[in-house]
Design an enzyme around this catalytic site. Sequence first.
Site, PDB file in Angstrom:
ATOM      1  N   CYS A 127     -13.432 -41.378  26.512  1.00 38.30           N
ATOM      2  CA  CYS A 127     -13.644 -42.817  26.599  1.00 38.30           C
ATOM      3  C   CYS A 127     -12.548 -43.441  27.472  1.00 38.30           C
ATOM      4  O   CYS A 127     -11.393 -43.008  27.438  1.00 38.30           O
ATOM      5  CB  CYS A 127     -13.618 -43.441  25.214  1.00 38.30           C
ATOM      6  SG  CYS A 127     -14.935 -42.872  24.121  1.00 38.30           S
TER       7      CYS A 127
ATOM      8  N   CYS B  18     -12.284 -44.678  14.890  1.00 38.29           N
ATOM      9  CA  CYS B  18     -13.078 -45.069  16.060  1.00 38.29           C
ATOM     10  C   CYS B  18     -13.938 -43.908  16.538  1.00 38.29           C
ATOM     11  O   CYS B  18     -15.124 -44.066  16.819  1.00 38.29           O
ATOM     12  CB  CYS B  18     -12.142 -45.543  17.176  1.00 38.29           C
ATOM     13  SG  CYS B  18     -13.004 -46.200  18.623  1.00 38.29           S
ATOM     14  N   CYS B  19     -13.339 -42.709  16.608  1.00 31.90           N
ATOM     15  CA  CYS B  19     -14.108 -41.529  17.021  1.00 31.90           C
ATOM     16  C   CYS B  19     -15.221 -41.223  16.029  1.00 31.90           C
ATOM     17  O   CYS B  19     -16.319 -40.829  16.420  1.00 31.90           O
ATOM     18  CB  CYS B  19     -13.183 -40.320  17.152  1.00 31.90           C
ATOM     19  SG  CYS B  19     -12.071 -40.360  18.569  1.00 31.90           S
TER      20      CYS B  19
ATOM     21  N   CYS C 138      -8.997 -44.507  26.064  1.00 31.13           N
ATOM     22  CA  CYS C 138      -8.145 -43.437  25.518  1.00 31.13           C
ATOM     23  C   CYS C 138      -7.967 -42.278  26.489  1.00 31.13           C
ATOM     24  O   CYS C 138      -7.576 -41.177  26.091  1.00 31.13           O
ATOM     25  CB  CYS C 138      -8.731 -42.936  24.193  1.00 31.13           C
ATOM     26  SG  CYS C 138      -8.816 -44.205  22.911  1.00 31.13           S
TER      27      CYS C 138
ATOM     28  N   CYS D 172     -11.532 -35.141  19.295  1.00 33.38           N
ATOM     29  CA  CYS D 172     -12.244 -36.320  18.795  1.00 33.38           C
ATOM     30  C   CYS D 172     -12.746 -36.126  17.371  1.00 33.38           C
ATOM     31  O   CYS D 172     -13.004 -37.095  16.666  1.00 33.38           O
ATOM     32  CB  CYS D 172     -13.414 -36.660  19.709  1.00 33.38           C
ATOM     33  SG  CYS D 172     -14.624 -35.340  19.851  1.00 33.38           S
TER      34      CYS D 172
END
Length: 257
Positions: free
Chosen positions: A215, A132-133, A218, A241
């Site tokens: 984000c 995702c990062c 998270c 990240c």
Amino acid sequence: MRPERIEPETVPARDPEALRARAARLNARARHFDAREVLRTALDDPETGELALVSSFGAESVVLLHLLALTDPRVPVLFIDTRLLFPETLSYQQEVAAHLGLRDVRVLRTDAARIAREDPDGALRTRDTDACCALRKTEPLERALSGFDGWITGRKRYQSPGRADLPFFEAEATQGRIKVNPLAGWQPEDVRAHMAQHDLPRHPLVARGYPSIGCWPCTSQVAEGEDARAGRWRGEDKDECGIHFVDGRAVRQGATP
């Protein structure tokens, strides 16, 4: 005024060994410099080439952005909008840019169609936080940085054991870039004092228990006595990240590349 941009083929930093040697010389020269002098050296030395500052507009970001505004507000500032940021961060980014008079803030986003294709349910973070990062942050930043010879970060030695020996100037040999860390030697009290002395805008979430902000899915509030980054990826074996590179690979701080 900054010097004319040096074309990449004339910047020694493009060769890995020359890049490492250049970083070593810059560190020797800047050994006793304060943050403003390090930043000015990075921006004025023709051999560093064209630089951009990368900022999350997070809890402490305003300090480095303020130093940049004092030194040269025309330098590009790269801000990654992951499309999962707190609304407060998006508002704060605009507030700080206007307050400091930053002239070239560039908002980076992954193409919405690609996110819809690779994260259609918005739950990639629950299955693979690193993926995702990479999708939302690392990859758009790397694309943007490909147009620069180096970048400026707000990293500090006190933030983690992996940063304990962080120099002012680093060589990203595989990328052919110099990474500049003007605040490497700062302590938390230095950050607080600078913000108070210059009456800089605070990120609104800090007062609500978020000393480190990423984000919203998270990032959680931090209890008294917890580490400032305890609220980032809580419950995960992860504290970075992945926007920083080792040997050409995006890695989490302290992770094995």
